[in-house]
Structure formats: C-alpha cells, structure tokens
Design a protein around this motif. Structure first.
Motif, PDB file in Angstrom:
ATOM      1  N   PRO A  43       0.830  -1.211   0.000  1.00 22.02           N
ATOM      2  CA  PRO A  43       0.000   0.000   0.000  1.00 22.02           C
ATOM      3  C   PRO A  43       0.862   1.258   0.000  1.00 22.02           C
ATOM      4  CG  PRO A  43       0.150  -0.873   2.211  1.00 22.02           C
ATOM      5  CD  PRO A  43       0.880  -1.846   1.321  1.00 22.02           C
ATOM      6  N   THR A  83       1.523   4.364   2.014  1.00 29.51           N
ATOM      7  CA  THR A  83       1.301   4.680   3.423  1.00 29.51           C
ATOM      8  C   THR A  83       1.648   6.139   3.685  1.00 29.51           C
ATOM      9  OG1 THR A  83       1.875   2.410   4.029  1.00 29.51           O
ATOM     10  CG2 THR A  83       1.878   4.057   5.786  1.00 29.51           C
ATOM     11  N   ARG A 143      -3.229   3.808   2.716  1.00 29.35           N
ATOM     12  CA  ARG A 143      -3.476   3.776   4.151  1.00 29.35           C
ATOM     13  C   ARG A 143      -2.968   5.088   4.748  1.00 29.35           C
ATOM     14  NH1 ARG A 143      -6.293   0.555   2.629  1.00 29.35           N
ATOM     15  NH2 ARG A 143      -6.404  -1.694   3.036  1.00 29.35           N
ATOM     16  N   ALA A 160      -9.715   3.991   4.833  1.00 29.43           N
ATOM     17  CA  ALA A 160      -8.253   4.038   4.785  1.00 29.43           C
ATOM     18  C   ALA A 160      -7.623   4.502   6.090  1.00 29.43           C
ATOM     19  CB  ALA A 160      -7.795   4.958   3.657  1.00 29.43           C
ATOM     20  N   SER A 161      -8.437   4.946   7.040  1.00 33.32           N
ATOM     21  CA  SER A 161      -7.895   5.526   8.269  1.00 33.32           C
ATOM     22  C   SER A 161      -7.296   4.454   9.170  1.00 33.32           C
ATOM     23  CB  SER A 161      -8.976   6.285   9.029  1.00 33.32           C
ATOM     24  OG  SER A 161      -8.483   6.724  10.283  1.00 33.32           O
ATOM     25  N   LEU A 162      -6.067   4.689   9.602  1.00 28.31           N
ATOM     26  CA  LEU A 162      -5.393   3.823  10.561  1.00 28.31           C
ATOM     27  C   LEU A 162      -5.471   4.372  11.983  1.00 28.31           C
ATOM     28  CD1 LEU A 162      -2.158   3.123   8.485  1.00 28.31           C
ATOM     29  CD2 LEU A 162      -3.922   1.440   9.034  1.00 28.31           C
ATOM     30  N   THR A 177      -1.677  -0.365  13.586  1.00 25.18           N
ATOM     31  CA  THR A 177      -1.314   0.953  13.059  1.00 25.18           C
ATOM     32  C   THR A 177       0.183   1.171  13.137  1.00 25.18           C
ATOM     33  OG1 THR A 177      -3.457   1.884  13.653  1.00 25.18           O
ATOM     34  CG2 THR A 177      -1.631   3.433  13.365  1.00 25.18           C
ATOM     35  N   ALA A 210       1.841  -0.851  10.460  1.00 20.11           N
ATOM     36  CA  ALA A 210       1.569  -0.353   9.118  1.00 20.11           C
ATOM     37  C   ALA A 210       2.481   0.806   8.753  1.00 20.11           C
ATOM     38  CB  ALA A 210       0.105   0.086   9.018  1.00 20.11           C
ATOM     39  N   ALA A 260      -8.547  -1.010   6.670  1.00 15.31           N
ATOM     40  CA  ALA A 260      -7.545  -0.654   7.667  1.00 15.31           C
ATOM     41  C   ALA A 260      -7.931  -1.222   9.023  1.00 15.31           C
ATOM     42  CB  ALA A 260      -7.408   0.861   7.747  1.00 15.31           C
TER      43      ALA A 260
END
Length: 570
Positions: free
Chosen positions: A219, A221, A247, A264-266, A279, A282, A355
C-alpha cells in the motif's frame, strides 16, 4: 474595495486587510498606546472587537480562531506590559504553525527617536526590546512608519500566509491615524505560488520512488500531520485516501483530519505510544512512508520511537518537498499533496483489507456497583457514545488530551489540542476562539488545574452569549505530573474552587446549566441534558480520583518517568 476613499488611515488599512484574510474578530485589551489604533480600526464595517480578560487569553483565543476559521487571526495589546503577557500564546502559535498577527500599540515615533523615559518601558530609552523578543517567535515583523506603512502591513501578512506562522506589527500612536493610499487594497494578498520547475521535478522523483520502492501488493502509506490542516488541504488528503491501496495514519495533532470512519484511516500514530499494534506496524514497516505535513516532536513520536526509515521517506513540508536525499525548494504543501494524488491515481494498487485499528472506548462498559466512583475509563467510554456529530471537541494538555486522543471522532467532529506547545489552560480561551469562528458547538474537556490558569475568560464566553459545553475534570490538581513523577508531592495539588458558583460570579444573570457528577449514571444524565440545552452554556464538573489516568497518559508516564518502552500497542 471599489467604494473605498482614495485615502484611509493606517488603522483602517490594516482592518480592511484583516477582513480580507479571514480575521474580522480582533481580540485583545485596550491600553493608552493602542487607543487611537483601535478607534481607527473600529470605523471599518465588519471589524468586531472581542475584549478579553487578559492578553495571554487573547493570544490563546486568537490562535484557536485562526485554526478554526483558516484565516489570519489578530490581537491588539499595548506596548510592553500587554505584549509580554501575550508572548507565551504567540510562541505556541509559532510552535504549532498558526498564523496570528500580534499588533502592539506603541509610544509615539518621537518618543522612540529621542529615547524618552516612559511608563511600560524599561526606562533605558530603548524601545525595541520587545520587538526583538518577538523576532524569536514570529517569522516577520515591522514597526510602522507613515511612509511605508501599507507596504509593511502587506509584507508581514503575506509572510503569515506563506509560512502559517505568527507575525508582528508595532504601530506607534502617531502612525495609527496617519493617511495612506487605499490603492493597494484593490489587489488581494496571495500566498507565494510553488515554483513550477521544482514541482515538475518533484513529480518525476516521486513517480520513480513509488515505482522502485513499492511492490504490487504494497500500500501507499501516509503519515499525516497538522500542517495539512494549516494549509487548508484536508480535501486533498481525503482524495488521496479514496484511492485503493492507500493507508493513512495521523499524528495526534492531526487527529480526525481524515475522517476516522474512512476505510483508509489507521487512526493515530505515536511510535511506541500508538494505541493500535496494527497501526504502528503499518507505518513502521512500510517500504516507503509519505510524511505529509508532519512534526516529529517527542510526544508525537512516542519519544522518538518511530521505526520507519526517515532518510528514505518522502517528506512534504509547508514550502519544500523531499524524496529521499533530494529536496525540492519552493514547493507548497497543498501543491505537493496534489502531485501525490495525481501520481497515486496512476498506480495499480491492490485494494487490500480494510484498515485495521481499534477504538478502546467503543466497547461496552462492564457492570459497576451502584454509586461507585466515576473512573477515567467510564468517563471516556460514556463520552464516546454521547459525542455529537458536527461539533468541535477541544482537549487541554494533560488528562483531557490523552483521554480524547483515543476517542473515535464522529462524522464532522474535529479535535483541537495543543500537543506540541502543551500550555495548560490554553483551551478555555481557545473555546472562545472556536465558538466565534464556527457555528458548530464547541465541547471542551479540561482539568481543574489547567482551568484555574485561564478561568476568567469564561466571563467573555458567557457574556457574549456563546453556548459551549465544558466538561471540567476535577481530579484535585495535576494528574499528568503525578503520572510522571512524585504523585504525592505537595506541588501536585491545587486549591479547591466552587466551580458551580463560578459562572454566576463571572456573568451575573446569564443562564448556565451546571452539574456536578461523581458516578457513571450521573455523567450520562448530565451529558444528555447538555445536548438538549442548546440555548445556553453548560458546565459539568466530573469528580475523579487524582491518580486515575487514561491508558495513553499512563503510557506517557511510563516512558517519561522510567525511560522504558510503553506497553501501549494492542
């Protein structure tokens, strides 16, 4: 501007510019050296004076007003005693990239030239002491002269637009009413645009970096920071997040900048203090991280515990962009984000799973014994289920901020906090600023120790008919300091106040809903009543154990007190 007379006063010229850049409310206090300036500014339709109870509160209110309105806010103080009272607030604006104009009414040009010994000075004939002090916490400044006053006003305001930082104007009494041409007002101020060649070079370098560093299953990031907000570029962040295979984690100072319900929110990233293990992994394990408008300070990185490769990252600053070792100058953040959106749109990325993050206060509360004392966990879990959409949540440095950071903000609700400067008491005057800048209701969470610093500004809030909800966390002092060191020390306590009686003392005759709660059921009832009381301000005093702390604050204490890895990620 076409109906302006050919000649206006310096004060009128400045007032017109402030309206143009989004700051029609002018905060501050009168003093003999700024009275002529205020008289001139207030002749301009659209300017509204907001008198504060002290200059520090005025600076805090202006800071929050600028954050909320996205314009340049201003405050007017008198020379010396007034501007020095405000300088802590301006320093906070500098640290957190907020464009605030400090306007100082100064003694006359003649007094400055001759070095006359005057009140509010250090009686040494030097009138530039405080101008020099402000150079440390502003990016531009000037003491105006009649000959070039309009030019310097425009130069200083443009610097605030360009850099999203505070600026300074000193206006001697005799200059405030001096005549200047209104012709420049026909030409709006604009931020300096990006260099087109540098922007093209950045686009090429970014495309190559993505091609060489990302595999087909990797992804894109992003770690998003507060400077995106300062450049009014959240829409670009959301546009990037809408692409498959992207992400986005946010720093604590940018929480909810991307809606936290977005796929898409972490959630927030804070190094070893990151609430979610998914998170943290990621971000730290991403093959390439885009640092968009970030500030890598101690608290925001879990005390420098970030594990991503900073040197190899893509970094988007306010006026520069970097890809690995190469920096591209004169590239505005809003333009570099648009380039990221363009380049990502051309990639073929795997959508991947939603996510993975966690929200600790979403879980149902376990049954508690009837009448048992309210806990921090109960407080924030109840707030999570109650917090309204389309509001502005405000959390003071300390217990309030570390509790609020683990809330999932509902649709349209932002969180305003000051995690970098972390000046306790900031948020009560800030609530004045947000309430004036937005029609959304402000909801303040503040500790009793912090509130005692700036409580007088509640008078301004109430007497102006504003209707925030204030949840005062009464834990008998400074719980954040107790968590860090010496919880039983005498200096951790504060004097007890009768908070329920305070609104009537500060704003006699103004209706205010007050409540004092000590159990979960009482808190639920008080918040429900607060939501319904839309015609008045609300003050809820929540009594909590002095040593009870939200998990994120406990993690900070573990690190700051013992220098060890915090048991945060789950």
């Amino acid at each position: 501007m076409s109906d302006l007379p050919d000649v206006v006063s310096v004060g009128q010229y400045l007032a017109h510019r402030l309206i143009e850049v989004g700051g029609p409310h002018v905060f501050g206090l009168p003093g003999d050296f700024n009275l002529t300036l205020l008289d001139e500014m207030l002749t301009v339709d659209g300017v509204e004076w907001v008198g504060n109870t002290n200059e520090l509160n005025a600076a805090y209110a202006a800071d929050a007003y600028a954050r909320t309105s996205r314009g340049i806010a201003s405050l007017v103080t008198t020379y010396g005693v007034g501007e020095l009272s405000a300088i802590n607030g301006i320093a906070g604006s500098f640290a957190e990239d907020v464009p605030v104009l400090q306007i100082t009414g100064m003694p006359t040009t003649a007094a400055r030239t001759t070095g006359a010994l005057s009140h509010h000075t250090l009686v040494d004939g030097d009138y530039d002491h405080f101008f020099r002090a402000y150079k440390e916490v502003t990016v531009a400044g000037a003491i105006l002269r009649a000959a070039d006053a309009s030019r310097d006003i425009d130069r200083v305001l443009r610097a605030a637009l360009d850099e999203s930082k505070p600026v300074y104007l000193g206006i001697p009494m005799d200059i405030a009413a001096a005549p200047v041409s209104s012709a420049p007002l026909r030409h709006p101020l604009r931020a300096t645009p990006s260099d087109s060649v540098a922007l093209d070079d950045f686009r090429t370098a970014l495309t190559e970096a993505f091609a060489s560093r990302l595999g087909p299953q990797d992804p894109v990031t992003l770690l998003a920071g507060p400077r995106i907000h300062r450049r009014r570029a959240e829409h670009l962040l959301e546009r990037i997040a809408d692409h498959p295979g992207v992400r986005v984690a946010t720093q604590a100072s940018a929480k909810s900048m991307l809606p936290e319900t977005h796929p898409a929110s972490l959630g927030i990233y804070m190094g070893q203090m990151t609430p979610s293990a998914a998170t943290r992994a990621a971000v730290d394990e991403a093959p390439l991280v885009v640092l968009a408008g970030t500030v890598l300070s101690d608290v925001l990185t879990g005390f420098y515990s970030q594990h991503f490769d900073f040197d190899a990252a893509v970094e988007l600053g306010v006026s520069t962009a970097r890809v690995g070792a190469v920096t591209f100058h004169d590239v505005r953040l809003e333009d570099s984000l648009a380039v990221v959106d363009e380049v990502v749109a051309g990639l073929t990325l795997s959508p991947g799973p939603a996510a993975d993050t966690s929200w600790p206060y979403r879980a149902a509360l376990p049954a508690a014994a009837p009448g048992s004392p309210l806990s921090q966990h109960e407080l924030w879990t109840i707030v999570q289920s109650w917090l309204p959409t389309d509001s502005i949540a405000i959390a003071d440095a300390g217990t309030a901020m570390y509790g609020a950071l683990e809330l999932q903000m509902p649709t349209g609700t932002d969180l305003l906090a000051q995690p970098i400067w972390s000046s306790i008491g900031y948020t009560l005057p800030a609530t004045l600023g947000t309430s004036l800048a937005s029609s959304r209701r402000s909801i303040l969470f503040i500790g009793d120790g912090a509130a005692q610093l700036t409580a007088t500004e509640l008078s301004t809030i109430l007497n102006r008919g504003l209707t925030p909800i204030i949840v005062l966390i009464n834990n008998d002092g400074y719980t954040i300091e107790r968590v860090i060191q010496s919880p039983a020390a005498v200096y951790q306590g504060v004097a007890a106040w009768d908070w329920a009686a305070l609104p009537a003392a500060l704003a006699p005759g103004v209706p205010v809903l007050t409540a004092s709660v000590g159990t979960a059921s009482e808190l639920r009832d008080a918040l429900a009543a607060a939501a319904g009381a839309t015609d008045r301000a609300v003050l809820i005093q929540a009594h909590l154990d002095p040593n009870d702390a939200p998990p994120l604050l406990a993690a900070l204490g573990a690190i700051a007190g013992g220098g060890r890895e915090a048991p945060r990620a789950r």
